[in-house]
Design a protein around this motif. Sequence first.
Motif, mmCIF file in Angstrom:
data_model
loop_
_atom_site.group_PDB
_atom_site.id
_atom_site.type_symbol
_atom_site.label_atom_id
_atom_site.label_comp_id
_atom_site.label_asym_id
_atom_site.label_seq_id
_atom_site.Cartn_x
_atom_site.Cartn_y
_atom_site.Cartn_z
ATOM 1 N N GLU A 180 -8.436 1.729 -5.705
ATOM 2 C CA GLU A 180 -7.916 0.583 -4.970
ATOM 3 C C GLU A 180 -7.679 0.913 -3.489
ATOM 4 O OE1 GLU A 180 -6.914 0.167 -9.245
ATOM 5 O OE2 GLU A 180 -6.539 1.765 -7.796
ATOM 6 N N ASN A 181 -7.181 2.110 -3.237
ATOM 7 C CA ASN A 181 -6.793 2.481 -1.873
ATOM 8 C C ASN A 181 -7.917 3.200 -1.137
ATOM 9 O OD1 ASN A 181 -4.166 1.615 -2.547
ATOM 10 N ND2 ASN A 181 -3.596 3.667 -3.245
ATOM 11 N N SER A 189 -6.338 0.538 3.392
ATOM 12 C CA SER A 189 -6.558 -0.703 2.661
ATOM 13 C C SER A 189 -6.184 -0.471 1.211
ATOM 14 C CB SER A 189 -8.024 -1.122 2.763
ATOM 15 O OG SER A 189 -8.302 -2.186 1.865
ATOM 16 N N TYR A 190 -5.417 -1.379 0.640
ATOM 17 C CA TYR A 190 -4.999 -1.221 -0.743
ATOM 18 C C TYR A 190 -5.660 -2.224 -1.683
ATOM 19 C CZ TYR A 190 -1.729 -4.749 0.978
ATOM 20 O OH TYR A 190 -1.180 -5.834 1.583
ATOM 21 N N ASP A 191 -6.552 -3.032 -1.117
ATOM 22 C CA ASP A 191 -7.308 -3.979 -1.935
ATOM 23 C C ASP A 191 -8.403 -4.598 -1.072
ATOM 24 O OD1 ASP A 191 -6.131 -6.358 -4.465
ATOM 25 O OD2 ASP A 191 -8.106 -5.501 -4.083
ATOM 26 N N VAL A 192 -9.325 -5.273 -1.713
ATOM 27 C CA VAL A 192 -10.383 -5.945 -0.957
ATOM 28 C C VAL A 192 -9.755 -6.942 0.016
ATOM 29 C CG1 VAL A 192 -12.363 -7.481 -1.158
ATOM 30 C CG2 VAL A 192 -12.030 -5.662 -2.832
ATOM 31 N N ASP A 247 -13.912 3.443 -8.250
ATOM 32 C CA ASP A 247 -13.162 2.206 -8.449
ATOM 33 C C ASP A 247 -11.703 2.328 -7.964
ATOM 34 O OD1 ASP A 247 -12.218 -0.025 -11.116
ATOM 35 O OD2 ASP A 247 -13.346 -0.477 -9.296
ATOM 36 N N ARG A 269 -6.405 6.277 -6.232
ATOM 37 C CA ARG A 269 -6.044 5.270 -7.227
ATOM 38 C C ARG A 269 -4.650 4.778 -6.919
ATOM 39 N NH1 ARG A 269 -6.866 8.297 -11.090
ATOM 40 N NH2 ARG A 269 -8.984 7.619 -11.522
ATOM 41 N N ARG A 270 -4.412 3.527 -7.152
ATOM 42 C CA ARG A 270 -3.063 2.997 -6.961
ATOM 43 C C ARG A 270 -2.231 3.356 -8.177
ATOM 44 N NH1 ARG A 270 -3.038 -3.089 -6.509
ATOM 45 N NH2 ARG A 270 -4.164 -2.638 -4.586
ATOM 46 N N LYS A 330 -14.802 -3.555 -2.949
ATOM 47 C CA LYS A 330 -13.814 -2.548 -3.333
ATOM 48 C C LYS A 330 -14.282 -1.142 -2.997
ATOM 49 C CE LYS A 330 -10.811 -1.428 -7.226
ATOM 50 N NZ LYS A 330 -10.540 -1.697 -8.664
ATOM 51 N N ARG A 335 -13.011 -4.462 4.762
ATOM 52 C CA ARG A 335 -13.182 -4.116 3.351
ATOM 53 C C ARG A 335 -13.561 -5.384 2.587
ATOM 54 N NH1 ARG A 335 -9.303 -0.810 -0.607
ATOM 55 N NH2 ARG A 335 -10.872 -0.259 -2.192
ATOM 56 N N GLY A 385 0.795 -1.205 0.000
ATOM 57 C CA GLY A 385 0.000 0.000 0.000
ATOM 58 C C GLY A 385 0.829 1.257 0.000
#
Lengths: 113, 115
Positions: free
Chosen positions: B30-31, B49-52, B28, B95-96, B71, B68, A98
Amino acid sequence: LAKTTQPISMDSYEGQEVNITCSHNNIATNDYITWYQQFPSQGPRFIIQGYKTKVTNEVASLFIPADRKSSTLSLPRVSLSDTAVYYCLVGDRRGTGGFKTIFGAGTRLFVKA
Amino acid sequence: DVKVTQSSRYLVKRTGEKVFLECVQDMDHENMFWYRQDPGLGLRLIYFSYDVKMKEKGDIPEGYSVSREKKERFSLILESASTNQTSMYLCASSRRTSGTTDTQYFGPGTRLTVL
């Protein structure tokens, strides 16, 4: 960790140019510098971002010297509505994948008539 | 425009209650992030959180947990609310990207008071 140091508060008058300087001595090679603005009872919102030299958009300019250990947000001809808290931050990567940034205490700008 | 919404603007709870703060973003991203903001302290990161189903502790995770499952949704949970958790809670998403600084988009905040 790349932390930042900014003045706690600044006062200005309408129509003046305001420069807020931020120190970030431990900035990493790949880090960008980002400034956010926050009005009372709202979340912060993005103002400007840069990596080096100078960046300008319709709201502000960002000056970054060659060593990148500091940056200056410049607000041209401020108005009363520019009264807000301004945060300087740099990127910091933690954990397994992250990305996150670290907010400091910010600079409270008060614009007077 | 990116939109980040939080379930409540104001919330009053009693000590010991379980509290859920919900955040939804429609871009949408990611983070997602949860911060708390207190006078003179700026924003402090609680969790991100960087993903589900992925989460990482921020600077002040004690007394909080997160979830989470989808998403677009990131929940902050106070298992047993205490008076020192009275604060403004801000959710953000980004967004990542390949860089180390992602532009974050914030919700309006939830002012939680624990009595």
